[in-house]
Design a protein around this motif. Structure first.
Motif, short mmCIF file in Angstrom:
data_model
loop_
_atom_site.label_atom_id
_atom_site.label_comp_id
_atom_site.label_asym_id
_atom_site.label_seq_id
_atom_site.Cartn_x
_atom_site.Cartn_y
_atom_site.Cartn_z
N ALA A 80 8.35 -7.17 4.46
CA ALA A 80 7.62 -6.27 3.65
C ALA A 80 6.94 -7.05 2.62
CB ALA A 80 8.43 -5.19 3.21
N ASP A 81 7.41 -7.62 1.76
CA ASP A 81 6.97 -8.57 0.59
C ASP A 81 5.83 -9.51 1.21
OD1 ASP A 81 8.36 -7.18 -1.04
OD2 ASP A 81 10.01 -8.99 -1.50
N GLN A 82 6.11 -10.40 2.10
CA GLN A 82 5.07 -11.38 2.82
C GLN A 82 3.93 -10.39 3.51
OE1 GLN A 82 5.60 -14.84 3.01
NE2 GLN A 82 7.20 -14.46 1.73
N ILE A 83 4.21 -9.51 4.17
CA ILE A 83 3.15 -8.89 4.76
C ILE A 83 2.14 -8.24 3.76
CG2 ILE A 83 2.30 -7.18 6.22
CD1 ILE A 83 4.72 -7.55 8.15
N GLU A 84 2.93 -7.48 2.77
CA GLU A 84 2.00 -7.03 1.55
C GLU A 84 1.23 -8.25 0.75
OE1 GLU A 84 3.18 -5.68 -2.90
OE2 GLU A 84 4.01 -4.23 -1.34
N GLU A 85 1.99 -9.27 0.51
CA GLU A 85 1.21 -10.53 -0.07
C GLU A 85 -0.15 -10.80 0.72
OE1 GLU A 85 0.22 -13.28 -2.91
OE2 GLU A 85 1.67 -11.53 -3.22
N ALA A 86 0.00 -11.02 2.11
CA ALA A 86 -0.99 -11.12 3.05
C ALA A 86 -2.20 -10.26 2.91
CB ALA A 86 -0.57 -11.53 4.53
N ILE A 87 -1.81 -8.86 2.66
CA ILE A 87 -2.90 -8.12 2.46
C ILE A 87 -3.34 -8.05 1.14
CG2 ILE A 87 -3.25 -5.38 2.23
CD1 ILE A 87 -0.82 -5.17 4.30
N PHE A 88 -2.72 -8.38 0.16
CA PHE A 88 -3.20 -8.53 -1.32
C PHE A 88 -4.10 -9.76 -1.24
CE2 PHE A 88 -2.75 -10.57 -5.53
CZ PHE A 88 -3.24 -9.66 -6.16
N THR A 89 -3.83 -10.84 -0.52
CA THR A 89 -4.74 -12.03 -0.75
C THR A 89 -5.64 -11.96 0.27
OG1 THR A 89 -3.17 -13.18 0.78
CG2 THR A 89 -2.96 -13.33 -1.54
N GLU A 90 -5.86 -10.97 1.17
CA GLU A 90 -6.70 -10.68 2.17
C GLU A 90 -6.58 -11.83 3.07
OE1 GLU A 90 -10.41 -10.68 -0.24
OE2 GLU A 90 -10.58 -8.56 0.34
N THR A 91 -5.33 -12.20 3.54
CA THR A 91 -5.37 -13.12 4.86
C THR A 91 -5.29 -12.01 5.74
OG1 THR A 91 -3.91 -14.45 3.60
CG2 THR A 91 -3.40 -14.27 5.90
N PHE A 92 -4.60 -10.64 5.82
CA PHE A 92 -4.90 -9.49 6.74
C PHE A 92 -5.80 -8.70 5.95
CE2 PHE A 92 -0.21 -10.36 7.84
CZ PHE A 92 -0.39 -11.44 8.68
N ALA A 93 -7.14 -8.76 6.41
CA ALA A 93 -8.11 -7.71 5.95
C ALA A 93 -7.84 -6.37 6.38
CB ALA A 93 -9.27 -8.19 6.28
N GLU A 94 -8.48 -5.47 5.56
CA GLU A 94 -8.27 -3.95 5.95
C GLU A 94 -8.98 -3.86 7.11
OE1 GLU A 94 -9.90 -1.86 2.55
OE2 GLU A 94 -8.44 -2.56 1.18
N GLY A 95 -8.29 -2.87 7.84
CA GLY A 95 -8.54 -2.52 9.50
C GLY A 95 -8.47 -3.80 10.51
N GLU A 96 -7.78 -4.73 10.03
CA GLU A 96 -7.20 -5.89 10.81
C GLU A 96 -5.86 -5.61 11.45
OE1 GLU A 96 -6.20 -10.32 10.43
OE2 GLU A 96 -7.80 -9.65 9.09
N GLN A 97 -5.62 -5.82 12.64
CA GLN A 97 -4.39 -5.96 13.24
C GLN A 97 -3.58 -6.98 12.78
OE1 GLN A 97 -4.17 -6.14 17.60
NE2 GLN A 97 -2.24 -5.47 17.47
N ILE A 98 -2.47 -6.92 12.20
CA ILE A 98 -1.14 -7.54 11.67
C ILE A 98 -0.29 -8.06 13.16
CG2 ILE A 98 -1.28 -6.68 9.59
CD1 ILE A 98 1.52 -5.78 10.11
#
Length: 123
Positions: free
Chosen positions: A16-34
Motif C-alpha cells: 500500500a505504501d509503495q503504490i501510494e508513493e508512486a501515485i504521490f510522485t506521479e509514477t502512476f498518474a490519475e486515470g492510469e492503470q496500475i
C-alpha cells in the motif's frame, strides 16, 4: 517497488505504501492503470492475497478503484488526497511537537518563525 521482507512492517502495508508513493510522485498518474495483483506478486514473489490486501487499503482510501475485468486504476484527485493526508500527518508528527518543545524552551511564536525562516534560507 522495493519490499523489506525482514521488516516488522507487514508486506501488505508495504505494498500500500509503495503504490501510494508512486501515485504521490506521479509514477502512476490519475486515470492510469496500475500493475495487477498478479504482476506484482510474480515480480516480487509475494502472495497475491497479500498484494490484494494492500491494494484494498488504497481502494478504501479512495486512491484506486477496481474496474471489473479490467484492473485497478488511480482515481482522479488521488494525488491531492495523499498531499492532504501527508500535510495533516506532518502537522501531527512535526509541527505539534515543534511547538510543544518551543514552548518548553520559552521560544515565542515570532522567534520560532524566525528560526523556521533561517532553516529555509540555509537549506
Amino acid at each position: 517497488m522495493q519490499f523489506n521482507f525482514n521488516s516488522t512492517e507487514p508486506i501488505y502495508l508495504q505494498v500500500a505504501d509503495q503504490i501510494e508513493e508512486a501515485i504521490f510522485t506521479e509514477t502512476f498518474a490519475e486515470g492510469e492503470q496500475i500493475p495487477s495483483t498478479t504482476e506484482i506478486s510474480k515480480e516480487f514473489h509475494i502472495n497475491p492475497a497479500t498484494v490484494l490486501k494492500g491494494m484494498n487499503i488504497l481502494v478504501d482510501a479512495q486512491l484506486i478503484e477496481k474496474r471489473r475485468g479490467v484492473g485497478m486504476f488511480v482515481i482522479a484527485g488521488a494525488q491531492q488526497r495523499i498531499v492532504e493526508k501527508r500535510r495533516d500527518q506532518f502537522y501531527t508528527d512535526y509541527v505539534k511537537k515543534l511547538v510543544a518543545e518551543a514552548q518548553k524552551l520559552h521560544i515565542t511564536q515570532d522567534e520560532l518563525a524566525k528560526l523556521i525562516e533561517r532553516g529555509f534560507s540555509e537549506s
